[in-house]
Write an enzyme that holds these catalytic residues in place. Structure first.
Site, PDB file in Angstrom:
ATOM      1  N   LYS A  23     -14.216  35.811 -83.546  1.00  0.00           N
ATOM      2  CA  LYS A  23     -15.464  36.410 -83.073  1.00  0.00           C
ATOM      3  C   LYS A  23     -16.663  35.720 -83.718  1.00  0.00           C
ATOM      4  O   LYS A  23     -17.664  35.438 -83.054  1.00  0.00           O
ATOM      5  CB  LYS A  23     -15.481  37.918 -83.380  1.00  0.00           C
ATOM      6  CG  LYS A  23     -14.489  38.694 -82.526  1.00  0.00           C
ATOM      7  CD  LYS A  23     -14.296  40.135 -82.981  1.00  0.00           C
ATOM      8  CE  LYS A  23     -13.140  40.758 -82.193  1.00  0.00           C
ATOM      9  NZ  LYS A  23     -12.787  42.120 -82.638  1.00  0.00           N
TER      10      LYS A  23
ATOM     11  N   GLN B  12     -14.318  46.085 -87.370  1.00  0.00           N
ATOM     12  CA  GLN B  12     -12.975  45.647 -86.960  1.00  0.00           C
ATOM     13  C   GLN B  12     -11.953  46.724 -87.296  1.00  0.00           C
ATOM     14  O   GLN B  12     -11.830  47.142 -88.446  1.00  0.00           O
ATOM     15  CB  GLN B  12     -12.623  44.320 -87.657  1.00  0.00           C
ATOM     16  CG  GLN B  12     -11.286  43.738 -87.234  1.00  0.00           C
ATOM     17  CD  GLN B  12     -11.268  43.279 -85.774  1.00  0.00           C
ATOM     18  OE1 GLN B  12     -12.227  42.713 -85.272  1.00  0.00           O
ATOM     19  NE2 GLN B  12     -10.175  43.560 -85.079  1.00  0.00           N
TER      20      GLN B  12
ATOM     21  N   ASP C 222     -19.126  46.824 -79.264  1.00  0.00           N
ATOM     22  CA  ASP C 222     -17.737  47.046 -78.874  1.00  0.00           C
ATOM     23  C   ASP C 222     -17.646  48.162 -77.825  1.00  0.00           C
ATOM     24  O   ASP C 222     -16.605  48.336 -77.197  1.00  0.00           O
ATOM     25  CB  ASP C 222     -16.922  47.477 -80.108  1.00  0.00           C
ATOM     26  CG  ASP C 222     -15.779  46.527 -80.398  1.00  0.00           C
ATOM     27  OD1 ASP C 222     -15.542  45.631 -79.568  1.00  0.00           O
ATOM     28  OD2 ASP C 222     -15.126  46.680 -81.444  1.00  0.00           O
TER      29      ASP C 222
END
Ligand code: ADP
Length: 286
Positions: free
Chosen positions: A54, A98, A121
């Site tokens: 990412k 994460q 997200d």
């Protein structure tokens, strides 16, 4: 019939190029380059790989990498303090926590601290609520990637029979809602669904996110259907999905491979969400 392959890697490249263009336009319009704060807690090797990818992709698109790493034994209060700091920092356009976190931490409490406008997200209750009500918001990356693949191939959705296998918060539910937003007639299947193959065979568009290797075979696919496989499993012969690709290829019209289907789309959509978030925060239309 042999199904065409929907090449997620190529579609993802296109999205990344578009994002890089958007970043350049944002800066040219007097804005600042978007900053993505990835937050990694502890040393989980799989999470380390995901976060590294990412960060690389973010930098490659011209965005600022604002990665933060917390020790695996960090307290809930210290992790919360970091999220609050990032939430208040104008250089941070997007925050990506994460998952999974170490067991002693409560992910829901930390996610709730991410402002909806920085939730790139798309996993907070706030953004899930916006999606549920059909209001504009940041959409979850993997589901958004599924729609991007379908749109790239100009798959008609309005009025189409869409069947989603799986109802997880991460994939199944939001995919179903995105398909509904596009006026598909949506059926959601899950572990208690009776006659799964029969229900799936109704689908013009079948999206499979059950996390069960090879769950879907040709008996569950209507001839000429479009099939998107979100599953990913590591077996002795490499990666494969929830759909038996070779057998389904003889029945479907279009099909995503694993790997190289939905997988590459997830990071591309994260980048797209980050530049969208930055533009909104800066009041610049792209
Ligand atoms: P993901 O990571 O793709 O979101 P999860 O493993 O979190 O997947 O969730 C799996 C989902 O798949 C659940 O919603 C579950 O109800 C659904 N599921 C599990 N087994 C079956 C099955 N045999 N048939 C249909 N759906 C299933």
């Amino acid at each position: 019939m042999v199904a065409g392959t929907m090449d997620g890697a190529a579609i993802a490249r296109g999205v990344r190029e578009q994002v890089a263009g958007d970043v350049a336009r944002l800066v040219a319009a007097g804005g600042t380059a978007p900053g993505l704060a990835t937050v990694l807690v502890g040393e989980d090797p799989a999470s380390e790989v995901y976060v590294r990818n990412k960060r690389r992709s973010c930098a490659a698109a011209g965005m600022v990498d604002l990665h933060r790493h917390l020790p695996g034994d960090v307290t809930q209060a210290d992790a919360a303090a970091l999220v609050d700091e990032l939430a208040a920092d104008p250089a941070v356009s997007g925050i990506l926590l994460q998952l999974p976190l170490p067991d002693h931490l409560d992910p829901g409490e930390l996610l709730a601290r991410i402002p909806v406008g920085k939730d790139v997200d798309g996993l907070t209750v706030g953004n899930a609520g916006l999606l549920a009500q059909g209001l504009p918001g940041l959409r979850p990356c993997t589901p958004a990637g599924v729609l991007e693949i379908l749109d790239h191939h100009e798959v008609p959705l309005a009025g189409a029979e869409a069947v989603v296998v799986g109802r997880s918060v991460l994939v199944g539910r939001p995919v179903a809602q995105l398909l509904l937003e596009r006026n598909a007639t949506v059926t959601i299947c899950h572990s208690r669904t009776r006659h799964l193959a029969e229900v799936c065979r109704r689908a013009d568009v079948l999206v499979v996110a059950a996390g069960i290797p090879g769950l879907i075979g040709p008996e569950a696919v209507r001839p000429g259907a479009v099939v998107v496989d979100v599953g990913i499993h590591r077996g002795p012969q490499g990666l494969h999905g929830d759909v038996r690709f070779d057998a389904v290829q003889d029945v479907a019209r279009l099909l995503t491979p694993v790997p190289g289907g939905v997988g590459p789309m997830t990071i591309a959509m994260l980048l797209a969400n980050t530049v969208t978030a930055a533009a909104r925060q800066q009041g610049i239309a792209l």
